[in-house]
Design a protein around this motif. Structure first.
Motif: not given
Length: 198
Positions: A35-37, A154-157, A164-167, A184-185
């Motif tokens: 979860r990025l700021s 992740i950076t591109a998106l 918010i990214f999932g894996t 950071g996950y």
């Protein structure tokens, strides 16, 4: 004949009933979120890409022209994926790979001398960006390439506003867990696969 498999979260009340009924755990898997700021701090991601480029790898987004090399890399690595009933990896041929691009997935690779050393595939769901798979050629493992290609995706998106990214993956794959935690996950879900004991 395939065994009857039940997949439940580890805190699911059904777990006790299943084990009492004679089910046994045959696999563990996990789901994690980044979860990025806003605005995001991408310094760790950038450092992962730089570390790979300093070793001479080109980290970039791949176009469908790379489909044959992605297919070959996945075929080479297929047996190395840890298996659980909840994390099985399909065999993909070149047409399956091309379908990833057609379906909106984005692929990021690590390239050396024109050859694909690693790839990470990411796609958008309604609520987040989800990594489909990350794969590194056996000759180039333990050099930070999985972290680098995933960081690039992740950076591109993130640059396009995704926060918010999932894996996820198999619990037995400790290297994957460490790699994702480095980016950071945080693991938010744990799943158990159970089948009736014989």
């Amino acid at each position: 004949m395939t065994a009857d498999i039940e997949v439940v979260q580890f805190n699911d009340p059904r777990l006790q009933h299943l084990t009492e009924a004679g089910y046994v755990v045959v696999g563990e898997s996990w789901g994690a979120r980044l979860r990025l700021s806003d605005p995001p701090d991408l310094s760790v991601l950038s450092a992962a890409v730089v570390a790979a480029t300093e070793q001479g790898f080109l980290i970039e987004e791949l176009d469908p022209g790379w489909a044959p090399q992605v297919t070959a890399l996945e075929a080479l690595n297929h047996a190395d994926y840890p298996f659980t009933p909840a994390t099985s990896v399909p065999h993909r041929d070149e047409s399956d790979m091309r379908e990833l691009w057609k379906s909106g997935y984005r692929l990021f690779g690590a390239i050396t001398d024109g050859q694909l050393a690693a790839v990470s595939v990411i796609g958008l769901t309604a609520t987040r960006a989800e990594t489909e798979f990350t794969s590194v050629h056996r000759s180039y493992r333990l050099r930070g390439l999985a972290v680098a290609v995933k960081a690039a995706s992740i950076t591109a998106l993130a640059d396009e506003g995704v926060r918010i990214f999932g894996t996820g993956g198999a619990q037995i794959n400790a290297g994957s867990i460490r790699m994702n935690e480095h980016l950071g996950y945080a693991i938010e879900e744990r799943w158990l696969s159970l089948t009736m004991s014989q």
